[in-house]
Design a protein around this motif. Sequence first.
Motif: not given
Length: 246
Positions: A127-136, A150-159
């Motif tokens: 996810f961190h890699r995806f986040q970084s690449r998105t910003e790039e 939008e990353f900080s405004k999104s909903l994160y589910t953990i199951d």
Amino acid sequence: MRSIAIMECARSVVFLFLSQVLLLALLNITSTNALPPAWDFPAIYNFGDWNSDTGGISAAFEPIQAPYGESFFRGLAGRFSDGRLLIDFIDSIVSNFRHGSTIRRQKETILQSGLSPFSLDVQIVHFHRFQSRTEELYRLEKNKLRRPREFSKSLYTIDIGQTDIVAGFHQMSNIQLRTAIPDIINQFSAAVTRLYQLGVRAFWIHNTGPIGCVPTATFDLRNPKPGVLDKYGCLKSHNEVALRVQ
């Protein structure tokens, strides 16, 4: 002790029932077009195991074959189920859902167990890699990619966590598994902390359910001794351990 175990099992079952009631209530809210502002998430990101695997294991390794998918999707859907999962219904709650991702596979665990290479910490690295690449890449293709803010405004589910317990019963003794639970919880807490450090603020964290009531838990059980099953026909030992992870 038997009455305590039954009460604990019942509490877990009630928790799952209340969770489903809450979900149905939220779905009813969306059907009336009265979605609260708090549910105005631009995206959903899911971390988990087979309870929320909508095709990750199939994409990573090999296609999942029939009969999975035939009942609801009328064809192969890349998942080990015939119908929709809870994450599918959560998606439907967010009426303005535009983007998102599921970063999980079947048989994922919180700890590194050998069942899958995609444990929770590895999912967060992805996810961190995806986040970084998105910003790039956003700087190059602003109209095609999600906005980094939008990353900080999104909903994160953990199951996740169920597979750790199921695998533990196959790889450890009951006492060893109970001893490992604090480590499982600590690793989970560390993962949530890491996500928070990456900017995550809205969490939807699932509890571990009554694993002893899953059909596979008693499928090979023949003539169980008195006290092995509770009055619901569930494995008491599995449910007692599951309650310790909650």
